[in-house]
Enzyme design. Structure first.
Site, PDB file in Angstrom:
ATOM      1  N   LYS A   1     -36.003 -15.602  16.239  1.00  0.00           N
ATOM      2  CA  LYS A   1     -35.421 -15.985  14.889  1.00  0.00           C
ATOM      3  C   LYS A   1     -34.359 -17.010  15.281  1.00  0.00           C
ATOM      4  O   LYS A   1     -34.386 -17.995  14.504  1.00  0.00           O
ATOM      5  CB  LYS A   1     -34.595 -14.649  14.389  1.00  0.00           C
ATOM      6  CG  LYS A   1     -33.595 -14.875  13.123  1.00  0.00           C
ATOM      7  CD  LYS A   1     -33.122 -13.920  12.556  1.00  0.00           C
ATOM      8  CE  LYS A   1     -31.794 -13.170  13.386  1.00  0.00           C
ATOM      9  NZ  LYS A   1     -30.481 -14.147  13.120  1.00  0.00           N
ATOM     10  N   ASN A   2     -33.417 -16.775  16.018  1.00  0.00           N
ATOM     11  CA  ASN A   2     -32.237 -17.821  16.311  1.00  0.00           C
ATOM     12  C   ASN A   2     -32.797 -19.054  17.027  1.00  0.00           C
ATOM     13  O   ASN A   2     -31.910 -19.882  17.321  1.00  0.00           O
ATOM     14  CB  ASN A   2     -31.130 -17.248  17.177  1.00  0.00           C
ATOM     15  CG  ASN A   2     -30.509 -15.920  16.449  1.00  0.00           C
ATOM     16  OD1 ASN A   2     -30.746 -15.836  15.209  1.00  0.00           O
ATOM     17  ND2 ASN A   2     -29.898 -15.293  17.165  1.00  0.00           N
TER      18      ASN A   2
ATOM     19  N   CYS B   1     -18.900 -12.377   5.911  1.00  0.00           N
ATOM     20  CA  CYS B   1     -20.025 -11.463   6.564  1.00  0.00           C
ATOM     21  C   CYS B   1     -19.509 -10.134   6.912  1.00  0.00           C
ATOM     22  O   CYS B   1     -18.314  -9.687   6.780  1.00  0.00           O
ATOM     23  CB  CYS B   1     -20.072 -12.291   7.880  1.00  0.00           C
ATOM     24  SG  CYS B   1     -20.800 -11.362   9.359  1.00  0.00           S
TER      25      CYS B   1
ATOM     26  N   ARG C   1     -34.391  -8.392   8.638  1.00  0.00           N
ATOM     27  CA  ARG C   1     -33.724  -9.962   8.799  1.00  0.00           C
ATOM     28  C   ARG C   1     -34.153 -10.386  10.241  1.00  0.00           C
ATOM     29  O   ARG C   1     -34.404 -11.772  10.309  1.00  0.00           O
ATOM     30  CB  ARG C   1     -32.401 -10.012   8.711  1.00  0.00           C
ATOM     31  CG  ARG C   1     -31.973  -9.616   7.150  1.00  0.00           C
ATOM     32  CD  ARG C   1     -30.544  -9.989   7.184  1.00  0.00           C
ATOM     33  NE  ARG C   1     -30.144 -11.509   7.318  1.00  0.00           N
ATOM     34  CZ  ARG C   1     -29.061 -11.998   7.335  1.00  0.00           C
ATOM     35  NH1 ARG C   1     -28.113 -11.481   6.994  1.00  0.00           N
ATOM     36  NH2 ARG C   1     -28.824 -13.143   7.714  1.00  0.00           N
TER      37      ARG C   1
ATOM     38  N   ARG D   1     -16.406 -15.860   9.707  1.00  0.00           N
ATOM     39  CA  ARG D   1     -17.242 -16.483  10.414  1.00  0.00           C
ATOM     40  C   ARG D   1     -17.042 -18.065  10.134  1.00  0.00           C
ATOM     41  O   ARG D   1     -18.068 -18.539   9.404  1.00  0.00           O
ATOM     42  CB  ARG D   1     -18.853 -15.960  10.461  1.00  0.00           C
ATOM     43  CG  ARG D   1     -18.751 -14.761  11.077  1.00  0.00           C
ATOM     44  CD  ARG D   1     -20.383 -14.284  11.074  1.00  0.00           C
ATOM     45  NE  ARG D   1     -21.031 -15.091  11.937  1.00  0.00           N
ATOM     46  CZ  ARG D   1     -22.337 -14.964  12.160  1.00  0.00           C
ATOM     47  NH1 ARG D   1     -22.846 -14.011  11.247  1.00  0.00           N
ATOM     48  NH2 ARG D   1     -23.251 -15.766  13.015  1.00  0.00           N
TER      49      ARG D   1
ATOM     50  N   ASP E   1     -25.103 -10.297  20.851  1.00  0.00           N
ATOM     51  CA  ASP E   1     -25.986  -9.514  19.971  1.00  0.00           C
ATOM     52  C   ASP E   1     -26.601  -8.439  20.368  1.00  0.00           C
ATOM     53  O   ASP E   1     -27.573  -7.795  19.873  1.00  0.00           O
ATOM     54  CB  ASP E   1     -27.368 -10.610  19.468  1.00  0.00           C
ATOM     55  CG  ASP E   1     -26.667 -12.080  18.757  1.00  0.00           C
ATOM     56  OD1 ASP E   1     -27.560 -12.971  18.344  1.00  0.00           O
ATOM     57  OD2 ASP E   1     -25.616 -11.743  18.129  1.00  0.00           O
TER      58      ASP E   1
HETATM   59  C1  EPZ Z   1     -25.347 -17.706  16.384  1.00  0.00           C
HETATM   60  O1  EPZ Z   1     -24.331 -17.441  15.193  1.00  0.00           O
HETATM   61  C2  EPZ Z   1     -26.542 -16.517  16.274  1.00  0.00           C
HETATM   62  N1  EPZ Z   1     -27.015 -16.547  14.965  1.00  0.00           N
HETATM   63  C3  EPZ Z   1     -25.648 -15.024  16.199  1.00  0.00           C
HETATM   64  O2  EPZ Z   1     -26.542 -14.039  16.025  1.00  0.00           O
HETATM   65  C4  EPZ Z   1     -24.878 -14.881  17.364  1.00  0.00           C
HETATM   66  O3  EPZ Z   1     -24.184 -13.706  17.143  1.00  0.00           O
HETATM   67  C5  EPZ Z   1     -24.002 -16.065  17.594  1.00  0.00           C
HETATM   68  O4  EPZ Z   1     -24.603 -17.225  17.478  1.00  0.00           O
HETATM   69  C6  EPZ Z   1     -23.265 -15.751  18.953  1.00  0.00           C
HETATM   70  O5  EPZ Z   1     -24.189 -15.596  20.088  1.00  0.00           O
HETATM   71  C7  EPZ Z   1     -27.887 -17.774  14.803  1.00  0.00           C
HETATM   72  O6  EPZ Z   1     -28.409 -18.195  15.799  1.00  0.00           O
HETATM   73  C8  EPZ Z   1     -28.600 -17.992  13.587  1.00  0.00           C
HETATM   74  P1  EPZ Z   1     -21.282 -19.440  17.063  1.00  0.00           P
HETATM   75  P2  EPZ Z   1     -23.221 -18.667  15.143  1.00  0.00           P
HETATM   76  O7  EPZ Z   1     -21.399 -20.578  16.195  1.00  0.00           O
HETATM   77  O8  EPZ Z   1     -24.119 -19.980  15.356  1.00  0.00           O
HETATM   78  C9  EPZ Z   1     -16.632 -19.048  16.740  1.00  0.00           C
HETATM   79  C10 EPZ Z   1     -27.928 -12.279  15.133  1.00  0.00           C
HETATM   80  O9  EPZ Z   1     -27.586 -10.944  15.168  1.00  0.00           O
HETATM   81  N2  EPZ Z   1     -16.762 -20.311  15.491  1.00  0.00           N
HETATM   82  O10 EPZ Z   1     -21.955 -19.349  18.367  1.00  0.00           O
HETATM   83  O11 EPZ Z   1     -22.840 -18.415  13.789  1.00  0.00           O
HETATM   84  C11 EPZ Z   1     -17.182 -18.014  15.801  1.00  0.00           C
HETATM   85  O12 EPZ Z   1     -16.277 -17.358  14.871  1.00  0.00           O
HETATM   86  C12 EPZ Z   1     -26.910 -13.304  14.759  1.00  0.00           C
HETATM   87  O13 EPZ Z   1     -29.171 -12.690  15.381  1.00  0.00           O
HETATM   88  C13 EPZ Z   1     -15.799 -20.927  15.097  1.00  0.00           C
HETATM   89  O14 EPZ Z   1     -14.567 -20.648  15.150  1.00  0.00           O
HETATM   90  O15 EPZ Z   1     -22.305 -18.333  16.246  1.00  0.00           O
HETATM   91  C14 EPZ Z   1     -17.616 -17.188  16.989  1.00  0.00           C
HETATM   92  O16 EPZ Z   1     -16.244 -16.395  17.481  1.00  0.00           O
HETATM   93  C15 EPZ Z   1     -25.769 -12.853  14.257  1.00  0.00           C
HETATM   94  N3  EPZ Z   1     -16.007 -22.032  14.210  1.00  0.00           N
HETATM   95  C16 EPZ Z   1     -17.849 -18.155  18.118  1.00  0.00           C
HETATM   96  O17 EPZ Z   1     -17.322 -19.288  17.556  1.00  0.00           O
HETATM   97  C17 EPZ Z   1     -17.248 -22.720  13.923  1.00  0.00           C
HETATM   98  O18 EPZ Z   1     -17.473 -23.433  13.218  1.00  0.00           O
HETATM   99  C18 EPZ Z   1     -19.288 -18.103  18.199  1.00  0.00           C
HETATM  100  O19 EPZ Z   1     -20.053 -18.286  16.928  1.00  0.00           O
HETATM  101  C19 EPZ Z   1     -18.424 -21.840  14.517  1.00  0.00           C
HETATM  102  C20 EPZ Z   1     -18.067 -20.768  15.360  1.00  0.00           C
END
Ligand code: EPZ
Length: 416
Positions: free
Chosen positions: A22-23, A116, A396, A121, A304
């Site tokens: 998915k990701n 969320c 999902r 997030r 995850d």
């Molecule tokens: C991706 O989410 C995945 N989703 C998530 O999987 C996964 O949990 C996450 O990466 C971490 O591995 C998809 O790929 C669609 P991040 P994403 O930006 O991109 C902070 C699932 O279960 N952050 O890597 O949203 C954030 O708060 C889903 O399949 C900021 O502060 O995650 C977090 O603490 C759930 N500002 C950290 O970075 C930003 O602009 C990592 O988030 C963006 C992120």
């Protein structure tokens, strides 16, 4: 609303073919906006989230057709630059259309993602990165609005390793004027797969797989023709199910390196793991041993898999400590596992799990995608029957889960 009814206590056995990730599929679907043309994506999982993303692309004007797991996207007809709140609120990843719309059309109106289930997030890194590339972004009535944007190369160093912000800026930079350097980027297989799909259609990206990417903007890209990588989180979830039930499962069509951290942790918990080229066989112990887990960006232990690993620790011999450093409040599954008899103490972003000999079936509620996966594998090991409500969360991110589990001997049924 659909529920899943599971009678536990059966050691799972057999083979399961792992679906596309998915990701990895979602950002590549967004990247099709970068080039007018007919794009072909193979091994796309049929999930609520890929359906939702297809809906977003259709609203922008693309023509979509699914034939099994082959997704054809015609972006010649994309005219709109608006991604509405109604869709973005259901799936945060919809924000991935922002960079490509700015790169191709120089304008966009994309809803800010809503809240969320487990806390804030933010998308600030997406926005500050695009602004560094020259995009003037305004927030109007809950929408990110940009007009007359000419993206140009820039150097962006991320404070936090972010999968989403990395993918967003890679997609924005491939058609930008000049060279972009991205530092402290995410190297999740999904990000590398996006980069490889873009390079295959004419993008110039150096450093894929490293924490520093150099992207030389080009004037145009060819349509994408790609095969989506296997889903490492689905694979690791089935591996955890083998650990929970004392079963033996052979995972087919996987890349073992993509979920090595989870396999390593399951071995520590007493599983026997045989790694092949594109298969992994996992045999669960009579009873798992307690382990300590700290989630980290890839190649560390994935957040995850945190919920599923807590389920394994819930029946382990001893006390486990599970810390989530990525999402400090991603623990909505804990209270539901407690309904099944788990003994888990939460201290901020740390769960102290005192293993019990047996879990017992109960009525529980899914709260998000991976929390629901942890309830499913807990139910597979529990004594008696479990009824899991709100399984739309599962749909999902897990393709044909009941069918795959039933083929492994699980007693599982979807009920209304
Ligand atoms: C991706 O989410 C995945 N989703 C998530 O999987 C996964 O949990 C996450 O990466 C971490 O591995 C998809 O790929 C669609 P991040 P994403 O930006 O991109 C902070 C699932 O279960 N952050 O890597 O949203 C954030 O708060 C889903 O399949 C900021 O502060 O995650 C977090 O603490 C759930 N500002 C950290 O970075 C930003 O602009 C990592 O988030 C963006 C992120």
């Amino acid at each position: 609303m659909d529920k899943l009814r599971i009678s536990g206590g059966v050691p799972l056995a057999g083979e399961v073919a792992i679906s596309g990730a998915k990701n990895a599929a979602l950002p590549i679907m967004a990247a099709t906006l970068l080039a007018p043309g007919v794009h072909r994506l193979r091994n796309v999982p049929r999930l609520r989230d890929t359906q939702t993303f297809a809906r977003v692309l259709e609203l922008l004007g693309a023509k979509i057709s699914f034939d099994g797991n082959l997704l054809t996207i015609d972006t010649h007809t994309v005219k709109s630059v608006e991604a509405p709140y109604e869709l973005v609120k259901t799936m945060r990843a919809s924000i991935y259309v922002l960079g490509p719309l700015l790169a191709r059309f120089g304008q966009a109106r994309v809803s800010l993602p809503g809240g969320c289930a487990w806390g804030p997030r933010p998308v600030n890194l997406h926005l500050t990165g695009l602004q560094a590339m020259g995009a003037k972004l305004d927030i109007e009535h809950g929408y990110i609005v940009a007009r007359d944007v000419k993206l140009r190369g820039a150097t962006v160093s991320f404070d936090v390793v972010s999968v989403g912000a990395t993918a967003q800026l890679v997609m924005a930079a491939v058609l930008a004027q000049g060279t972009t350097v991205l530092e402290n980027v995410a190297i999740e297989p999904d990000v590398t797969a996006l980069g490889e799909a873009l390079v295959a259609c004419g993008a110039r990206i150096e450093g894929l797989g490293s924490r520093r990417l150099t992207i030389h903007g080009v004037s145009a890209l060819r349509p994408i023709d790609a095969t989506i990588i296997p889903d490492r989180i689905e694979a690791a979830t089935f591996a955890a199910a083998a650990a929970m039930t004392g079963g033996r499962i052979r995972l087919l069509g996987v890349v073992p390196e993509h979920f090595e951290a989870a396999l390593h942790k399951l071995e520590e918990a007493g599983c026997a793991v045989e790694r092949g080229v594109d298969t992994v066989a996992v045999s669960g112990p009579a009873r798992p041993s307690a382990v300590n887990v700290v989630t980290q960006p890839f190649p560390g232990f994935p957040t995850d898999m945190q919920a599923q690993m807590i389920a394994v620790c819930a029946i382990a011999e001893g006390t486990s400590v599970v810390e989530d450093t990525i999402y400090h409040d991603r623990f909505t599954h804990v209270q539901e596992l407690a309904r099944m008899g788990a003994r888990i103490e939460l201290k901020g972003n740390v769960a102290v799990v005192n293993g019990v000999r047996h879990l017992s079936g109960a009525q529980v509620m899914a709260t998000d995608l991976r929390a629901s996966a942890s309830l499913v594998i807990a139910a597979l090991a529990a004594e008696g029957e479990t009824l899991i409500d709100r399984i739309y969360h599962l749909d999902r991110g897990y393709e044909a889960l009941e069918r795959k589990l039933s083929a492994l001997g699980a007693r599982v049924a979807r009920v209304r």
